[in-house]
Design an enzyme around this catalytic site. Structure first.
Site, PDB file in Angstrom:
ATOM      1  N   ASP A 110     -62.242 -78.178  28.704  1.00  0.00           N
ATOM      2  CA  ASP A 110     -61.939 -79.452  29.460  1.00  0.00           C
ATOM      3  C   ASP A 110     -62.538 -80.681  28.761  1.00  0.00           C
ATOM      4  OD1 ASP A 110     -61.175 -77.968  31.739  1.00  0.00           O
ATOM      5  OD2 ASP A 110     -62.631 -78.434  33.058  1.00  0.00           O
ATOM      6  N   ASP A 134     -54.826 -76.414  41.328  1.00  0.00           N
ATOM      7  CA  ASP A 134     -56.110 -76.687  41.398  1.00  0.00           C
ATOM      8  C   ASP A 134     -56.521 -76.538  42.948  1.00  0.00           C
ATOM      9  OD1 ASP A 134     -57.021 -77.605  38.880  1.00  0.00           O
ATOM     10  OD2 ASP A 134     -55.396 -79.052  39.061  1.00  0.00           O
TER      11      ASP A 134
HETATM   12  O1  1PR Z   1     -53.022 -83.222  36.944  1.00  0.00           O
HETATM   13  O2  1PR Z   1     -51.296 -82.779  35.218  1.00  0.00           O
HETATM   14  O3  1PR Z   1     -53.010 -84.633  34.795  1.00  0.00           O
HETATM   15  O4  1PR Z   1     -53.792 -82.404  34.759  1.00  0.00           O
HETATM   16  C1  1PR Z   1     -55.087 -82.255  34.920  1.00  0.00           C
HETATM   17  C2  1PR Z   1     -55.571 -81.149  34.374  1.00  0.00           C
HETATM   18  O5  1PR Z   1     -57.021 -81.086  34.355  1.00  0.00           O
HETATM   19  C3  1PR Z   1     -55.262 -79.955  35.534  1.00  0.00           C
HETATM   20  O6  1PR Z   1     -55.060 -79.008  34.949  1.00  0.00           O
HETATM   21  C4  1PR Z   1     -56.811 -79.756  36.136  1.00  0.00           C
HETATM   22  O7  1PR Z   1     -56.799 -78.517  36.403  1.00  0.00           O
HETATM   23  C5  1PR Z   1     -57.565 -80.274  35.176  1.00  0.00           C
HETATM   24  N1  1PR Z   1     -58.755 -80.987  35.673  1.00  0.00           N
HETATM   25  C6  1PR Z   1     -58.918 -82.216  36.210  1.00  0.00           C
HETATM   26  N2  1PR Z   1     -60.091 -82.450  36.722  1.00  0.00           N
HETATM   27  C7  1PR Z   1     -60.866 -81.498  36.467  1.00  0.00           C
HETATM   28  C8  1PR Z   1     -62.426 -81.656  36.271  1.00  0.00           C
HETATM   29  O8  1PR Z   1     -62.971 -80.325  36.232  1.00  0.00           O
HETATM   30  N3  1PR Z   1     -62.824 -82.659  37.050  1.00  0.00           N
HETATM   31  N4  1PR Z   1     -60.765 -79.400  35.367  1.00  0.00           N
HETATM   32  C9  1PR Z   1     -60.117 -80.405  35.836  1.00  0.00           C
HETATM   33  C10 1PR Z   1     -60.184 -78.250  35.624  1.00  0.00           C
HETATM   34  C11 1PR Z   1     -60.570 -76.245  35.861  1.00  0.00           C
HETATM   35  C12 1PR Z   1     -60.645 -75.184  34.792  1.00  0.00           C
HETATM   36  C13 1PR Z   1     -61.882 -74.460  34.325  1.00  0.00           C
HETATM   37  C14 1PR Z   1     -61.775 -73.378  35.219  1.00  0.00           C
HETATM   38  C15 1PR Z   1     -62.894 -72.358  34.417  1.00  0.00           C
HETATM   39  N5  1PR Z   1     -60.768 -77.454  35.132  1.00  0.00           N
HETATM   40  O9  1PR Z   1     -59.713 -75.180  33.829  1.00  0.00           O
HETATM   41  O10 1PR Z   1     -62.023 -74.539  33.019  1.00  0.00           O
HETATM   42  O11 1PR Z   1     -62.166 -73.436  36.551  1.00  0.00           O
HETATM   43  O12 1PR Z   1     -64.109 -72.768  34.797  1.00  0.00           O
HETATM   44  P1  1PR Z   1     -65.276 -71.757  34.692  1.00  0.00           P
HETATM   45  O13 1PR Z   1     -65.152 -70.593  33.873  1.00  0.00           O
HETATM   46  O14 1PR Z   1     -66.603 -72.556  34.161  1.00  0.00           O
HETATM   47  O15 1PR Z   1     -65.387 -71.429  36.022  1.00  0.00           O
HETATM   48  P2  1PR Z   1     -52.740 -83.135  35.633  1.00  0.00           P
END
Ligand code: 1PR
Length: 416
Positions: free
Chosen positions: A115, A270
């Site tokens: 991320d 999500d």
């Molecule tokens: O909505 O098309 O602009 O895409 C934004 C992207 O960014 C989406 O894919 C969304 O999942 C991601 N995202 C947005 N905000 C966050 C945040 O964390 N604040 N991250 C975010 C999402 C989730 C996973 C993470 C897994 C594994 N991250 O990618 O890496 O949950 O984590 P872990 O192994 O530590 O449990 P758009």
């Protein structure tokens, strides 16, 4: 047949004739495949390799100096680079490659996710949330530099790398050149598939200039991405399809898959759990009976889609989203789970099972990985084709090699 199409991932090859392409290979290497069709040559004499995926099919051909492979050597790590080197060097000797009698098998993929966002000092950093909250004591957590970390994970044996630009819903990616630069620099040294997500949607800038999602995606592909991942926009598209009862043909999913193919379009979901006491409480949603009851003992739940990085819940469930996106042309589902994100408590198997049973495209399980056992669990108890983790790799709690060592002999993997 219960196999996902496209055939995406690392599978083996069986040599059918000698070739210089095989110099330096052992015969048990896996290569990266991504395709929905295969060739069936009329002349069996040109078949160089076969691969098994439900059926045995031709995965390489050779006639004199003409050689072609169904797999992607440029995305197949060290083995792929060896094949490419052999192709370019006509002085290499013809090798007869050892091939066992067992069919080749598609490996379960282990994906490292980064991320990425700018921190408060303007540096692009890899961060990580707890249930999507990436701040700690007011600051954005900084877990490293994206290009360096991606390279480390490649060298440790990651089967794919995913970058998510987590401020993509707010900032327009084409004005966020550092992210494109991250892709360019990563693809110089990382020879496994790269996925990029965040901000892939139509956009009009403050000067009134319109950019289509297809243009944004094209820029990512030109910078080295193999797949793009769509999050928020997918939810809005599906809502519109359900409201109007038809696909417009103009959505980002349809346009990008038409131009680049289904395999290039990943949908990042999500969701978070919404508990209900009975399915009648949510008649428009895919409700499951859960073995993990809610705070008031609720036995049922549905998985609510969110947009804008989990900030806004919508009246749409993850199963309906995944199924509709497949119909629109998506080639893969990246299935996060906000409740599990950053918890190290294991994947939400009930969510993964529900979505996997609703689609025929591959599903990547994500969120909650804390140990090798969690990967084993998701691969043996659900049909997920791949599992993704972030926190445990960034914090060096469990390495990719460690996960793969734990899994080997238990599930089919590509050795680290
Ligand atoms: O909505 O098309 O602009 O895409 C934004 C992207 O960014 C989406 O894919 C969304 O999942 C991601 N995202 C947005 N905000 C966050 C945040 O964390 N604040 N991250 C975010 C999402 C989730 C996973 C993470 C897994 C594994 N991250 O990618 O890496 O949950 O984590 P872990 O192994 O530590 O449990 P758009």
């Amino acid at each position: 047949m219960d196999l996902a199409v496209p055939h995406i991932g690392w599978n083996g090859i069986k040599a059918q004739q000698p070739s210089r392409l095989f110099a330096g290979l052992e015969g048990d290497e896996k290569f990266y495949f991504v395709h929905s069709y295969y060739v069936a040559p009329e002349d069996p004499g040109c078949i160089l390799t076969t691969t098994d995926y439900g059926i045995k099919y031709t995965s390489g051909i050779q006639m004199g100096e003409v050689m072609a492979t169904q797999f992607h050597p440029e995305k197949s790590g060290r083995a792929g680079l060896t094949v490419l080197g052999n192709f370019l060097d006509s002085s290499r000797e013809m090798i007869t490659l050892r091939s066992g009698s067992e069919p080749t098998r598609l490996a379960k993929r282990i994906i490292a996710c980064l991320d990425v966002r700018a921190n408060d000092h303007g540096d692009l950093v890899v961060t990580k949330g707890d249930q999507y909250d990436v701040r700690e004591d007011g600051d954005v957590r900084n877990l490293g530099k994206p290009v360096e970390l991606a390279r480390r994970y490649y060298e440790e044996g990651a089967d794919e790398i995913t970058f998510l630009n987590i401020t993509g819903f707010r900032d327009f990616p084409l004005s966020d050149m550092p992210m494109l630069e991250v892709l360019r620099r990563t693809s110089e040294n990382v020879f496994v598939p790269l996925t990029i997500g965040g901000g892939i949607r139509d956009f009009t800038d403050r000067n009134g200039t319109f950019y289509s999602a297809l243009e944004v995606a094209s820029e990512y592909f030109r910078s080295g991405a193999d797949k793009i991942s769509i999050g928020s926009d997918a939810v809005l598209i599906v809502e519109e399809v359900l409201k109007t009862g038809r696909a417009s043909g103009m959505s980002s999913i349809e346009q990008i898959s038409r131009v680049y193919g289904n395999q290039a379009v990943v949908i990042s979901v999500d969701p978070r759990r919404v508990y209900v006491t009975s399915p009648d409480e949510a008649p428009d949603h895919h409700v499951i009976r859960t073995s993990l009851p809610g705070p008031n003992g609720e036995q049922y739940c549905w998985y609510q889609c969110t947009i804008k990085g989990g900030r806004e819940g919508r009246d749409l469930d993850a199963v309906t989203l995944a199924r509709t996106c497949e119909e629109l042309g998506a080639g893969e589902i990246l299935l996060n789970c906000i409740d599990r994100d950053g918890t190290n408590s294991g994947f939400d198997l009930e969510l993964i099972d529900a979505v996997k049973n609703a689609v025929t495209i591959p599903v990547i399980a994500s969120s909650g990985a804390g140990s090798g056992e969690h990967f084993l669990e998701v691969f043996t108890e659900t049909g997920a084709e791949a599992a993704l983790a972030a926190g445990i790799f960034h914090r060096k709690e469990v390495g990719i090699g460690e996960v793969k060592n734990f899994l080997k002999d238990k599930v089919e993997i590509r050795p680290a």
